[in-house]
Design a protein around this motif. Structure first.
Motif, PDB file in Angstrom:
ATOM      1  N   GLU A 192      -2.320   4.553  -3.879  1.00 10.50           N
ATOM      2  CA  GLU A 192      -2.180   3.192  -4.416  1.00 10.50           C
ATOM      3  C   GLU A 192      -0.849   3.038  -5.145  1.00 10.50           C
ATOM      4  N   ARG A 193      -0.411   4.058  -5.875  1.00 11.33           N
ATOM      5  CA  ARG A 193       0.915   4.006  -6.531  1.00 11.33           C
ATOM      6  C   ARG A 193       2.032   3.917  -5.500  1.00 11.33           C
ATOM      7  N   GLU A 194       1.788   4.399  -4.294  1.00  4.16           N
ATOM      8  CA  GLU A 194       2.785   4.365  -3.225  1.00  4.16           C
ATOM      9  C   GLU A 194       2.657   3.115  -2.351  1.00  4.16           C
ATOM     10  N   GLY A 195       1.869   2.137  -2.794  1.00  7.46           N
ATOM     11  CA  GLY A 195       1.793   0.854  -2.110  1.00  7.46           C
ATOM     12  C   GLY A 195       0.670   0.703  -1.099  1.00  7.46           C
ATOM     13  N   PHE A 196      -0.230   1.669  -1.038  1.00  6.83           N
ATOM     14  CA  PHE A 196      -1.350   1.587  -0.098  1.00  6.83           C
ATOM     15  C   PHE A 196      -2.498   0.789  -0.693  1.00  6.83           C
ATOM     16  N   THR A 197      -3.285   0.180   0.192  1.00 10.04           N
ATOM     17  CA  THR A 197      -4.464  -0.590  -0.181  1.00 10.04           C
ATOM     18  C   THR A 197      -5.671   0.015   0.524  1.00 10.04           C
ATOM     19  N   VAL A 198      -6.772   0.137  -0.201  1.00  9.20           N
ATOM     20  CA  VAL A 198      -8.024   0.608   0.395  1.00  9.20           C
ATOM     21  C   VAL A 198      -8.618  -0.511   1.226  1.00  9.20           C
TER      22      VAL A 198
ATOM     23  N   ALA B 103       7.398   9.450   1.851  1.00  6.13           N
ATOM     24  CA  ALA B 103       8.521   8.523   2.061  1.00  6.13           C
ATOM     25  C   ALA B 103       9.294   8.875   3.326  1.00  6.13           C
ATOM     26  N   ALA B 104       9.549  10.168   3.552  1.00  5.56           N
ATOM     27  CA  ALA B 104      10.275  10.573   4.763  1.00  5.56           C
ATOM     28  C   ALA B 104       9.457  10.262   6.012  1.00  5.56           C
ATOM     29  N   GLY B 105       8.152  10.474   5.942  1.00  5.79           N
ATOM     30  CA  GLY B 105       7.296  10.182   7.088  1.00  5.79           C
ATOM     31  C   GLY B 105       7.218   8.698   7.390  1.00  5.79           C
ATOM     32  N   ILE B 106       7.123   7.879   6.358  1.00  6.93           N
ATOM     33  CA  ILE B 106       7.085   6.430   6.562  1.00  6.93           C
ATOM     34  C   ILE B 106       8.407   5.952   7.160  1.00  6.93           C
ATOM     35  N   ALA B 107       9.515   6.476   6.652  1.00  3.35           N
ATOM     36  CA  ALA B 107      10.823   6.095   7.194  1.00  3.35           C
ATOM     37  C   ALA B 107      10.951   6.499   8.664  1.00  3.35           C
ATOM     38  N   GLU B 108      10.478   7.688   9.009  1.00  6.05           N
ATOM     39  CA  GLU B 108      10.544   8.143  10.402  1.00  6.05           C
ATOM     40  C   GLU B 108       9.633   7.300  11.284  1.00  6.05           C
TER      41      GLU B 108
ATOM     42  N   LEU C  61      -6.756   3.957   3.902  1.00  4.61           N
ATOM     43  CA  LEU C  61      -5.654   3.413   3.115  1.00  4.61           C
ATOM     44  C   LEU C  61      -4.573   2.922   4.063  1.00  4.61           C
ATOM     45  N   VAL C  62      -4.038   1.724   3.793  1.00  7.51           N
ATOM     46  CA  VAL C  62      -3.091   1.061   4.697  1.00  7.51           C
ATOM     47  C   VAL C  62      -1.931   0.491   3.889  1.00  7.51           C
ATOM     48  N   ARG C  63      -0.736   0.528   4.470  1.00  9.94           N
ATOM     49  CA  ARG C  63       0.410  -0.200   3.914  1.00  9.94           C
ATOM     50  C   ARG C  63       1.396  -0.504   5.035  1.00  9.94           C
TER      51      ARG C  63
END
Length: 157
Positions: free
Chosen positions: A126-132, A99-104, A148-150
């Protein structure tokens, strides 16, 4: 209680990265070419004693084909070297660094984040919203992975 996570120098995360991701291999196997590249940043999450319990490295890199869902128009950040100390798995340290890395990354202009994730960690991502995207592939000496991408989101992470 929120788990503290912050941008740190690579030296602060290196030991955990090596211990978890490259056990039994020489230390240099855990040094990534991107570690000191422009735009790269490293995140660590700490326990109450200030020990590093999870880490990840983010850097600007376009999505690979055929994963390029953004058509090259959206800035992407890739992350790698995500590791959490086995003694604290399931307690939120991995989620905190992600979460901190995505925010940064979002604050640096990224609209998309992605990784080559180990298939054993697929359900976490996948629980964190990523899609294969695409098929499973093998990274020699490391094991099976998927892309994995989001989206980098809107600050609600």
């Amino acid at each position: 209680m929120a788990i503290p996570a912050a941008v740190v120098p690579v030296a602060e995360i290196f030991e955990l990265r090596w211990k978890v991701l490259r056990p039994g291999l020489p230390g240099e196997s855990a040094v990534f070419p991107e570690d000191s590249a422009p735009g790269t940043f490293h995140i660590a999450a700490y326990d109450e004693s200030r020990a590093v319990r999870a880490c990840v490295t983010f850097f600007p890199e376009p999505l690979p084909e055929p994963s390029s869902e953004s058509g090259g128009r959206t800035q992407a950040h890739r992350f790698r070297g995500m590791a959490s100390d086995p003694s604290v798995r399931g307690r939120g340290f991995g989620r905190a660094v992600l979460a901190a890395g995505i925010a940064e990354a979002r604050s640096r202009g990224a609209g998309v984040v992605w990784c080559h994730g180990r298939t054993g960690a697929r359900s976490f991502y996948e629980r964190e919203g990523f899609t294969v995207v695409g098929e499973e592939f093998e990274i020699e000496g490391v094991g099976p992975h998927v892309v994995l991408v989001r989206t980098a989101g809107d600050g609600a992470d």
